[in-house]
Design a protein around this motif. Structure first.
Motif, mmCIF file in Angstrom:
data_model
loop_
_atom_site.group_PDB
_atom_site.id
_atom_site.type_symbol
_atom_site.label_atom_id
_atom_site.label_comp_id
_atom_site.label_asym_id
_atom_site.label_seq_id
_atom_site.Cartn_x
_atom_site.Cartn_y
_atom_site.Cartn_z
ATOM 1 N N LEU A 116 0.834 -1.196 0.000
ATOM 2 C CA LEU A 116 0.000 0.000 0.000
ATOM 3 C C LEU A 116 0.876 1.257 0.000
ATOM 4 O O LEU A 116 1.820 1.352 0.793
ATOM 5 N N PRO A 117 0.560 2.229 -0.867
ATOM 6 C CA PRO A 117 1.367 3.456 -0.931
ATOM 7 C C PRO A 117 0.957 4.457 0.148
ATOM 8 O O PRO A 117 0.585 5.593 -0.128
ATOM 9 N N LEU A 118 1.012 4.010 1.389
ATOM 10 C CA LEU A 118 0.628 4.830 2.527
ATOM 11 C C LEU A 118 1.720 4.759 3.585
ATOM 12 O O LEU A 118 2.411 3.745 3.723
ATOM 13 N N ALA A 119 1.849 5.831 4.345
ATOM 14 C CA ALA A 119 2.877 5.887 5.376
ATOM 15 C C ALA A 119 2.550 4.929 6.518
ATOM 16 O O ALA A 119 1.378 4.628 6.792
ATOM 17 N N THR A 120 3.567 4.471 7.188
ATOM 18 C CA THR A 120 3.397 3.623 8.362
ATOM 19 C C THR A 120 2.598 4.366 9.432
ATOM 20 O O THR A 120 2.858 5.530 9.723
#
Length: 290
Positions: A116-120
């Motif tokens: 997923l292209p989302l931040a931790t």
């Protein structure tokens, strides 16, 4: 042909799944009766949780986002799917009047559920309805979902269990239907992915068909036909087809219908604070005495 399933599910063909999802995307909203029923049952379970997410993520098409946004109007909503056509229904309205009366559209991301292209730690609530069994590496996906969740965040999902379409498996052979994970195996995967306090349960559905050919039509319309790599790659011969129909006909009950089993599996879990750092050192938390 031997069954090449593993403890983590069958070896699926992601490219084939994506092509089918793209091909059926336009008609999918009118053919997702099972997903709608499952979503309703998921929402009933959600009634018992008191959460107020600031950002929620629907992994798998975003068709449940309207109901999720109605429940959590304060939350920023994001939908993810690896097939762009599956997200088209969330496109902003084209006319200025429609944009005036409609709230801000949900954000959409074309991405794989495994990456997923989302931040931790950037999501408070992750929802996924009937997606997990389409992933050939569910543990990798669950680890990724755990990564993007904030500490205290919740994952809420549904999938299907091993009794699903058992009538077709018995009629056509073991590689004609996906090998679905058992509820307990999914719970073990949640723990292995780093989730805390997983809660799992299941329900059995019996879909009733008067014409067995309608079952194949429904599966095709939903893009839910066999995507195993070890599936038969030739057309089903007339003799084999007739044997399969006869096997299903033998199940016809007194009311004139043929029951088809769907085992629904529901799960949710939380992301707790990490006990170790990435380099393996233990995290020790100090609390001030009252």
């Amino acid at each position: 042909m031997p069954d090449t399933s593993t403890a983590f599910g069958p070896d699926l063909d992601p490219a084939l799944i994506r092509r089918r999802a793209e091909r059926t995307a336009a008609a999918y909203p009118s053919n997702r009766f099972l997903a709608e029923e499952t979503a309703q049952r998921l929402f009933e379970r959600l009634d018992y949780l008191r959460i107020a997410p600031r950002r929620l993520l629907d992994v798998g098409g975003g068709h449940d986002l309207p109901a999720l946004r109605a429940r959590y109007p304060q939350a920023e909503a994001i939908a993810v799917d690896f097939a762009p056509a599956r997200l088209a229904h969330l496109a902003p309205p084209s006319s200025w009047l429609a944009r005036l009366v409609r709230r801000d559209p949900a954000k959409t991301l074309v991405a794989d559920a495994h990456a997923l292209p989302l931040a931790t730690g950037s999501v408070d609530f992750l929802w996924s309805n009937l997606l997990l069994h389409w992933l050939s590496e569910p543990l990798l996906a669950l680890k990724e979902w755990q990564r993007v969740l904030a500490v205290g965040g919740t994952v809420f999902f549904s999938t299907v269990g091993p009794d699903t379409l058992r009538e077709l498996r018995e009629a056509l052979g073991p590689t004609a239907v996906h090998s679905f994970l058992d509820m307990h195996d999914v719970g073990d995967l949640l723990v292995a992915a780093g989730f805390a306090d997983p809660v799992m349960d299941m329900q059995m559905l019996s879909l009733r068909y008067r014409d067995p050919a309608r079952l194949w039509q429904d599966l095709r319309a939903a893009g839910a036909t066999n995507a195993r790599r070890d599936r038969r790659h030739t057309l089903t011969g007339k003799e084999r087809w007739q044997r399969a129909l006869a096997a299903l006909e033998a199940r016809r009950e007194a009311d004139g219908t043929i029951p088809i089993t769907v085992e629904l599996v529901f799960g949710h879990a939380w992301k707790e604070a990490p006990k170790t750092l990435p380099d393996g050192r233990a995290v020790i938390r100090l609390h001030r005495r009252p």
